[in-house]
Each structure stands twice: as C-alpha cells, then as structure tokens.
Design an enzyme around this catalytic site. Structure first.
Site, PDB file in Angstrom:
ATOM      1  N   ASP A   1       0.788   1.908  -4.003  1.00  0.00           N
ATOM      2  CA  ASP A   1       1.329   1.536  -2.698  1.00  0.00           C
ATOM      3  C   ASP A   1       0.639   2.312  -1.574  1.00  0.00           C
ATOM      4  OD1 ASP A   1       3.079  -0.559  -2.632  1.00  0.00           O
ATOM      5  OD2 ASP A   1       4.862   0.628  -3.098  1.00  0.00           O
TER       6      ASP A   1
ATOM      7  N   LYS B   1       6.672  -9.736  -7.913  1.00  0.00           N
ATOM      8  CA  LYS B   1       5.582  -8.850  -8.352  1.00  0.00           C
ATOM      9  C   LYS B   1       5.410  -8.921  -9.870  1.00  0.00           C
ATOM     10  CE  LYS B   1       6.093  -5.751  -4.392  1.00  0.00           C
ATOM     11  NZ  LYS B   1       6.724  -4.542  -3.829  1.00  0.00           N
TER      12      LYS B   1
ATOM     13  N   GLN C   1      10.121   0.723  -5.136  1.00  0.00           N
ATOM     14  CA  GLN C   1      10.451  -0.322  -4.171  1.00  0.00           C
ATOM     15  C   GLN C   1      11.289   0.275  -3.039  1.00  0.00           C
ATOM     16  OE1 GLN C   1       9.285  -3.592  -4.316  1.00  0.00           O
ATOM     17  NE2 GLN C   1      10.159  -3.790  -2.274  1.00  0.00           N
TER      18      GLN C   1
END
Lengths: 294, 294
Positions: free
Chosen positions: A121, A29, A73
């Site tokens: 997200d 990323k 994450q």
C-alpha cells in the site's frame, strides 16, 4: 513466474470491523487476486478486537515467505470518538475510560509494523518520504495514486507544466497523488476543508483529482473547459435496488462534467479497478524483487 | 540544563569541499553554538575525499553520546557532472571513468546513515514522510522551513485558509516548507521550473515563500498587494567591497516588494539567522529528549 521458478505472489489482507465499503473493497481485491493467479489470505477481526491480535497476525505475515504484500484495510474502526464522548459525559468513569484508550487501535503503530518490503500500500512514512523527495524512489507507490497516474499516462494526458488541483489531503489518497503529480512536474495545488473559494481555484486546473468523499461536490462551474477529471470519491449511498443495498457515488456530477471536461472517470468503474490492478502490480513487483525474477 | 544536570547539547557538522556559501553557513552556525553554550565540532573533508571517510566520521558521531545533533552541510560537491563530460568526450576512457563514479559521494547513502535521533536537519526520508502525513509528527522539522514558519507565527500572520505559493521544490527547503504550510492549513501551490506563468500564480498568494536561488526573480508585478513575502533565496554575488569578496542576494527585489507587500524578509538577515536559531533549537530538543530533561 509460476512456470519459470515455481512461485506465485502472495497477498495478505487484514480486515478489522464490518464497514460496508471496506468489505466491498476487500471482496474485490481477493477476487482480482484469484483471477490473476495471486495467492491471497484474509485475516478478519471484529471492531472490538485487541490491538495485540492484529499485531500478532501482522508479524506472522511479515515472516511468512509466501506472503509478498500485506495490506491493512483502512480506515480502522474508530473507538476513540466514543471514548471522548464517555469522557465528557461520564467524568467519574474517566479512570475506566483510560483503560479503553489503551485498547484502542493505533493506526500508526499497526502500519509501522508492516515490513517495508511487503508494504504494497506504500503507507509507511519512509515510503511517503521517498515519494515526496526528489532523487529518491519509494519501494512502492500507493495503489490509488498510482492508478490515477496510470490513467493519465495511458490516456496520453500531458502532465509536465500543467496545473493540477488535488481535492482532499488524506494520507491515503490526496497527499500521495499530489506528491506523484509533482514528481511528474505538474504545478500542484491541494484544496482542502480550510481552502477559501475552492471552486475558483479548481476551475483553473488542467487536471483535477478529487478525493473529498462529498457526493456531487464538483459541478460544471468548478471545471475549466477541456479539463481532465479523475474522481476518487466513493461514498456509499442507500439504494434498496442495488445488489448489496447501497451504491457508490463519486465527488463529481458526472453528467455535468461530461459536458465541459475533455475526460472524466466514472464511479464506480473508474479509479476503483485501477486501484486493485495497481495492488496486484505492487504485489507482483514485490515477489519479483524477492526472487530476483525479471 | 548545564546547571541542573551538568550536560550541554552537542552539535557535529560535516563539511565537504570549499563552497563559499557553505563555508559562511558553517562559520555562522559554529559561532551561534558558541554564543548559546552548545558544544560544536566540525569534521572537514576535501572535495575529492572518499565516501568511506565521511561515513566513518558520521558513524563516530552517531555513537558519541556527547553529540546530540549531526548535520551534513549540503550540497555535497558534484563530481558527477565532470564524469558525464569525460564519458561523452573521452569514450575510450569509459572504464577509467567508471571507477570515478564509485568514488563519487552518494548524498542519499550519507544522509541515510545519520541516526534518526540526531538528524537535526530533518532530512531523513522518515522525517520527511512524517512531516507530510496528517496525524504524524516528525522528530525534527527541517531548520529553514521551521524558521520561516516561526517568522510567520511570531509576526501574527494568519496561515489557516490562506493561499500560499512556494517557489522552488528542493528537498531541503521548498518541499518541507510546502508540507509545513499545509500542516498549518494553508492552501499551498508549489511553483517550479516547469510551471507555466509563475508570475500569475504567485500574484494570487497571500503568503509567498521563495527559494529559487535566482537573484531578483520576484518583482512587484509578482505580488498581491498586502502579501507576506519570505525570501529564502541566497545567491553569492561577487563584491570586492564586501568582507569575504562577495555578498548574498535574495530572490526578491526588496525595494520593489516593500512598496506592495505587507511584510518582506531581507537578505541577508531574514531567514538565515532563523535557520541557525532553529538548528540550535533542534539540537537542544534532541539533548533534552536524550536526557529526559524538561
């Protein structure tokens, strides 16, 4: 955007622990951000860190006007399991263990702290609610599901009225993919661990999206001739010959699927890069929204 | 509760317009509140009322400590359709029509104003998000879906691993029922207007929940022998012999279904009373939560 208004999008990543797959994802990323001209910053924490430290870091990112997207994450390290183990075996230490529980990372609490406007997200329940409801629009569509849909749309796969089977019902992948396919008017069935005869259900589907995390689960017998197969499964498997000592394996027997499906995404190289592309896309959208830049 | 702490739960209902079915529902809800000892109040508005008036009334209920549940009876009147008609046929009046649009009731805006702690209908997107996500708990489960599940559970119908088909995908019924069945580990498929061959899909289901609003849609050929059928459909049909000039008809051919299914809910008298019971239950839960009364 940089030329017009002198601003670049910024992404902040919170990484807890040393899971190999998480490390790989975050590394990829950050690299993609660099290539696209998006500013990125990673806050790293050890497995055993205090929840407060993560919350403090998150709050700073929420307030930082140069950060337009924040991602935590997942999965967060699970200390809970060990706690249960301690509890059962060392009953006398239960009082001590309770204090362990207080220290444990509460994923819900942490994710809820991410500012809605920076939740690239799309994991906030209000985002998920808006994704599931007709006539509502989420601020962000979760990256992996958005990437899967983009693959279907750009490949000209018809979705309206098609039978779609989603294998797996995680909050991160299975659920939002099912909701998104439903938004595009597919007839969606979610297959999960409790489903009886998943093979029979799956082999009636025109579109199969699998996110089970079980290597080589989907054999040719699971697929209808001409089906479109999207493989979200990524399981790290030991491989001394690979660069980092392991390689990622999907849910689908790729070679078998190729012989019967009309299209199959490979692992790695299929959904993974799309997830990252959609993360950049969501971060850019967020920055554009903030600066009212179109 | 009244004896112990001197408090009773309170429910506020907002009713806009004169839809016959809405009037019936609200009448029944108020009657049930009276029977159960729940204080109730109805704020009525005409079809053409200003959005502001509804919002003001809602805000008062949000702040009123004697109100523990607020419900906005849906659907809200649709002026939009007429607006589109005017727009197309009377192009010269478009400017005037735009002012119509400003007056139109924004369901999303109105529902979003209901305090989360009083949203006994469970229609707030954050409630829906928490209902859809694993490991999360909504403050309130929407009443009709909760009633359907209660019927299944109290009748001893096994849900785990069973194939369930939900017909209809409205935010109020189809979607939350599907999410709730999924939470109980059924394998769920949502059938909707774009679904090809809905009959074939439905006749594989162990549990059928239908909320299509199409009278007599579900014939015996749609059902698997032994299936459990829950009929949420309620369509008002003219009937001069009935008390209010019409009667409610479900989605299912009841007599046909009886001959093949193991259980079928009637209309009226099946899901309807359960919806009301769950509304009372949610209102009571809300009051208990506020007063920390267990």
């Amino acid at each position: 955007m940089k030329e017009s208004i002198g601003k670049v999008p910024g992404l902040a990543v919170i990484l807890v622990g040393q899971r190999r797959d998480s490390l790989t994802y975050v590394r990829n990323k950050i690299k993609a951000c660099e290539e696209a001209g998006i500013k990125s910053v990673v806050a790293e924490f050890p497995d055993s860190c205090a929840e407060e430290d993560i919350m403090t870091s998150l709050s700073k990112f929420n307030e930082d006007p140069s950060v337009h997207g924040i991602l935590v994450q997942l999965p967060l390290p699970e200390l809970e399991y060990y706690l249960e183990f301690y509890k059962r075996t060392l009953y006398v230490l239960q009082m001590t263990c309770k204090s362990f529980l207080v220290q444990h990372l509460d994923e819900e609490k942490i994710l809820n702290l991410v500012s809605l406007e920076k939740d690239v997200d799309g994991f906030h329940p209000i985002n998920m609610g808006n994704l599931s409801m007709r006539g509502r629009e989420p601020l962000f569509v979760p990256c992996t599901p958005k990437g899967c849909l983009e693959l279907l749309l750009r490949s000209g796969v018809e979705i309206v009225g098609k039978k779609a089977v989603v294998i797996g019902r995680s909050n991160i992948v299975g659920l939002p993919i099912a909701l998104l396919l439903q938004r595009h008017h597919a007839t969606v069935t979610i297959v999960h661990a409790c489903t009886k005869n998943p093979e029979r259900i799956t082999c009636e589907a025109d579109i199969v999206v699998t996110a089970a995390g079980v290597p080589s689960l989907i054999r040719s017998s699971w697929l209808k001739p001409g089906a479109v197969v999207i493989d979200v499964g990524t399981c790290p498997v030991e491989d001394p010959s690979a660069e980092y000592g392991y390689r990622l394996v999907g849910d689908v027997c790729y070679e078998e699927a190729l012989s019967i499906a009309s299209a199959v995404t490979p692992v790695p190289g299929g959904v993974g890069p799309m997830t990252i592309a959609m993360l950049l896309c969501n971060t850019l959208d967020s920055a554009k929204r903030l600066y009212a830049f179109t």
